[in-house]
Design an enzyme around this catalytic site. Structure first.
Site, mmCIF file in Angstrom:
data_model
loop_
_atom_site.group_PDB
_atom_site.id
_atom_site.type_symbol
_atom_site.label_atom_id
_atom_site.label_comp_id
_atom_site.label_asym_id
_atom_site.label_seq_id
_atom_site.Cartn_x
_atom_site.Cartn_y
_atom_site.Cartn_z
ATOM 1 N N ASP A 92 0.856 -1.182 0.000
ATOM 2 C CA ASP A 92 0.000 0.000 0.000
ATOM 3 C C ASP A 92 0.896 1.237 0.000
ATOM 4 O OD1 ASP A 92 -2.196 1.601 -0.047
ATOM 5 O OD2 ASP A 92 -3.041 0.946 1.864
ATOM 6 N N ASP A 127 -3.242 7.367 -3.530
ATOM 7 C CA ASP A 127 -4.519 8.011 -3.833
ATOM 8 C C ASP A 127 -4.837 9.068 -2.786
ATOM 9 O OD1 ASP A 127 -4.485 5.717 -2.186
ATOM 10 O OD2 ASP A 127 -6.669 5.600 -2.200
ATOM 11 N N CYS A 275 -13.710 -21.869 21.904
ATOM 12 C CA CYS A 275 -12.980 -22.135 20.666
ATOM 13 C C CYS A 275 -11.841 -23.097 20.968
ATOM 14 C CB CYS A 275 -12.418 -20.844 20.073
ATOM 15 S SG CYS A 275 -11.498 -21.145 18.541
ATOM 16 N N CYS A 277 -9.496 -23.854 18.467
ATOM 17 C CA CYS A 277 -8.533 -23.772 17.376
ATOM 18 C C CYS A 277 -7.145 -24.009 17.972
ATOM 19 C CB CYS A 277 -8.622 -22.427 16.656
ATOM 20 S SG CYS A 277 -7.857 -21.055 17.523
ATOM 21 N N CYS A 280 -6.097 -21.594 20.665
ATOM 22 C CA CYS A 280 -6.939 -21.635 21.867
ATOM 23 C C CYS A 280 -6.789 -22.958 22.624
ATOM 24 C CB CYS A 280 -8.400 -21.388 21.508
ATOM 25 S SG CYS A 280 -8.693 -19.743 20.835
#
Ligand code: GUN
Ligand code: ZN
Length: 647
Positions: A92, A127, A275, A277, A280
């Site tokens: 970016d 931009d 959770c 995962c 976790c």
């Protein structure tokens, strides 16, 4: 132009492949934001790919440029060396810092050539970040200045270039900015929306996307700046977002928040292991709030990244399955603002009809609003056009359109006047003979399982109801079946091709063949010539013989895809039609439709099943536009029982 290929699609979403100098990216893809300074990365780039399955990253060229040690390393070793990562990297430009701090200290050309020099795969134009609430004149100036910079950038950048789309909350400016980006950019990056994400202003986000999307060139890869929260991925995909960048995984982690596709959960409220995962499991959630802050932040960032990566996978899977609307509806319940945004999208089926597939394998209700999807609107629009929309007449519950039912239902009164039977469905009142068409047929609705539905819709009970409604005999009468078959054929063709088509195709009448196994209508013939095969979506698909008749009956450009001269011989011989050989296509055609493939002089070459939307054909340089299902030199198809069941 980007080397981008569409493999599958749903809504505006595309399952695609984008080639970069450091490998091919499967889209939609999540690009995690990583800090260019290795000392400040919560998770190392290599691990992001190895452990989370995220193969591409985005980082800030501006932060790299502004820090002499980082800049030196990047100039010497390239951005991939600095990050120790050899997959695709997008950089970016610093516009976000302009939004956050009010200014940037580099010229647009300087930062662009810097990105080029350090070997980024996707460089971004610096931009002007137009704030969502900027007045029109200011937003317009931002769009024009961004255009000047994009033109300057394009002149020096040979590789992939991301051109941001600005314009704030103004549809006219978003349109102009989208057109500019499509002309100059490979990656069309919708920007200026971070405040909308941060403030849950999803309704405005959706109007920005709706204003921009139709004007973003089909061959461009659409990026949405700042879509971090996994609950928004499915909605973004519906609007055709191909690339997402996310710093949310660590921003939320720093604030002690866990991301889930179902919403956000604060760590300090968690007492249960909600959770499991990998991260976790290692550091159980119930203990995590007592861990030292740095370890806690890393654990939360890991959880957030894993959950985000999984959700992106679900989005891709949903595009393959044609279940993206279902997924977006389920995710909309994560936040009322998201629900409001999706509801607004559904109020505008016209936003989607240009790309809405003709059918899908399944249509599953997640709530009452599921029946406002664009597929439902397309069905109703075709029903209105067919002139067969039911007004008055007796009704029956949805039933299988097979002989043992149909023989119990009188198609006409004692003196021969047709009876217009219809079924109340969640899509509205539908003529009985169209109830197996997509989306009505494949729809799995709550009412199919509710108490109001008669426990068994049996031929006998239907016969009794029919007799009661008409006073005519409800006993089985096999003589009714051919009448029903003819009516099924006529109505389905009128729905697909318009009210007059039946008589124009074959004034002599039709024969219908039913599957011996299921009893469902599978083939439409005239004499012994098969004209249409009917698949599980109920839509009649023309054979070559039918295509010849459609070709005579419907003037150009109706139902046609025009093939460039150089590809004519290939298509005539049954080879797939590649996008770059399409010269024109009837905009009324939908992805998945069977269309007439014709040469530049309107000679009929083949029947093709469309993989792309008309607006994409020709515009995409890579990939297949249509797969040929029947062609001029084909032998007469064998008529074997049930052969069409797998269509
Ligand atoms: N990051 C978040 N929003 C923007 C944006 O509008 N432009 C650029 N270049 N980067 C962003
Ligand atoms: Zn977890």
């Amino acid at each position: 132009m980007a080397e981008f290929e569409i493999v599958d699609r749903d809504g505006w979403a595309r399952l695609g492949r984008l080639r970069t100098p450091h490998g091919t990216l499967e889209t939609p893809a999540l690009l995690p934001v990583v800090h260019p300074d290795p000392a400040r990365q919560a998770i190392a780039p290599r691990e992001i790919r190895a452990r989370y399955g995220l193969g591409a990253l985005i980082t800030s060229s501006y932060i790299t440029y502004r820090s002499p040690p980082l800049r030196d390393r990047a100039e010497r070793e390239g951005i991939h060396g600095l990050l120790d990562f050899d997959g695709p990297v997008m950089t970016d430009s610093g516009a976000f810092q302009q939004h956050a701090y009010g200014h940037v200290e580099v010229s647009p050309l300087e930062i662009l050539t810097f990105q080029d020099r350090i070997g980024t795969d996707i460089a971004t134009v610096l931009d002007i970040f137009v704030e969502p609430d900027a007045p029109h004149a200011m937003a317009a100036e931002g769009v024009e200045e961004t255009r000047r910079r994009a033109e300057e950038a394009r002149a020096v950048r040979g590789g992939l270039l991301a051109v941001p789309v600005q314009g704030g909350g103004f549809a006219d400016l978003r349109q102009r900015s989208s057109e500019i980006a499509s002309e100059l950019g490979d990656i069309l990056a919708v920007g200026g929306v971070v405040p909308l994400f941060e403030q849950y202003r999803y309704l405005e986000l959706v109007t920005v996307l709706a204003a921009a999307r139709p004007h973003l060139g089909p061959a461009g890869v659409v990026h949405l700046f700042g879509t971090g929260h996994p609950m928004t991925f499915a909605l973004g995909a519906l609007f055709g977002v191909d690339l997402y960048d996310s710093s949310a995984y660590y921003k939320f982690a720093r604030r002690g928040r866990l991301l889930f596709p179902e919403g956000t959960v604060a760590l300090d409220t968690i007492r249960e292991e909600i959770c499991r995962c990998e991260s976790c499991r290692r550091l159980p959630l119930s203990e995590l709030s007592r861990a030292p802050p740095p370890a806690r932040e890393v654990a939360l960032a890991e959880h957030n990244l894993r959950i985000s990566s999984e959700e992106m996978g679900r989005v891709r899977q949903a595009i393959r399955e044609g279940t993206l609307w279902e997924l977006a509806e389920r995710r909309a319940s994560a936040h009322p603002a998201l629900a409001a945004a999706l509801r607004t999208a559904k109020r505008h089926p016209e936003w989607f009809l240009a790309v809405e597939p003709e059918s899908r394998r399944a249509y599953r209700e997640t709530g009452f609003e599921s029946f406002a999807r664009p597929a439902a609107e397309r069905f109703r629009a075709r029903l209105r056009r067919s002139g067969r929309a039911p007004a008055t007449g007796p009704t029956l519950p949805r039933l299988p359109l097979v002989p043992e039912f149909l023989e119990r239902i009188p198609p006409s009164t004692a003196d021969g006047a047709p009876i217009a039977w219809s079924c109340p469905t969640p899509f509205g009142l539908v003529p009985l003979e169209l109830t197996e068409l997509y989306p009505v047929g494949p729809a799995l609705t709550e009412s199919d399982y509710s108490e109001e539905r008669p426990a068994s819709v049996s031929p006998r009970s239907i016969g009794e109801r029919a007799a009661e409604a008409t006073g005519l005999p409800g006993a089985a009468d096999a003589g009714r079946i051919p009448v029903w078959t003819a009516r099924q054929i006529g109505t389905a063709l009128a729905w697909r091709y318009g009210p007059e088509i039946g008589s124009r195709l074959d004034p002599g009448g039709w024969i219908g063949e039913r599957s011996r196994r299921t009893g469902r209508l599978r083939t439409i013939l005239t004499g012994s010539i098969p004209l249409f095969q009917i698949g599980n979506d109920g839509i009649p698909r023309p054979t070559f013989a039918a295509a010849e008749r459609l070709h005579r009956a419907l003037p150009s450009p109706h139902e046609r895809v025009v093939v460039a001269g150089e590809a004519v011989e290939f298509v005539r011989a049954g080879r797939s039609l590649f996008s770059r050989f399409v010269r024109d296509a009837d905009p009324e055609l939908a992805p998945g439709a069977s269309a007439l493939l014709v040469g530049p002089d309107d000679e009929l070459l083949a029947v093709g099943r469309l993989l792309l939307a008309p607006r994409e054909m020709g515009a995409m340089r890579r990939g297949v536009a249509a797969v040929v299902s029947a062609h001029r030199r084909a032998p007469v198809p064998e008529r074997s029982e049930d052969a069409s069941d797998d269509l």
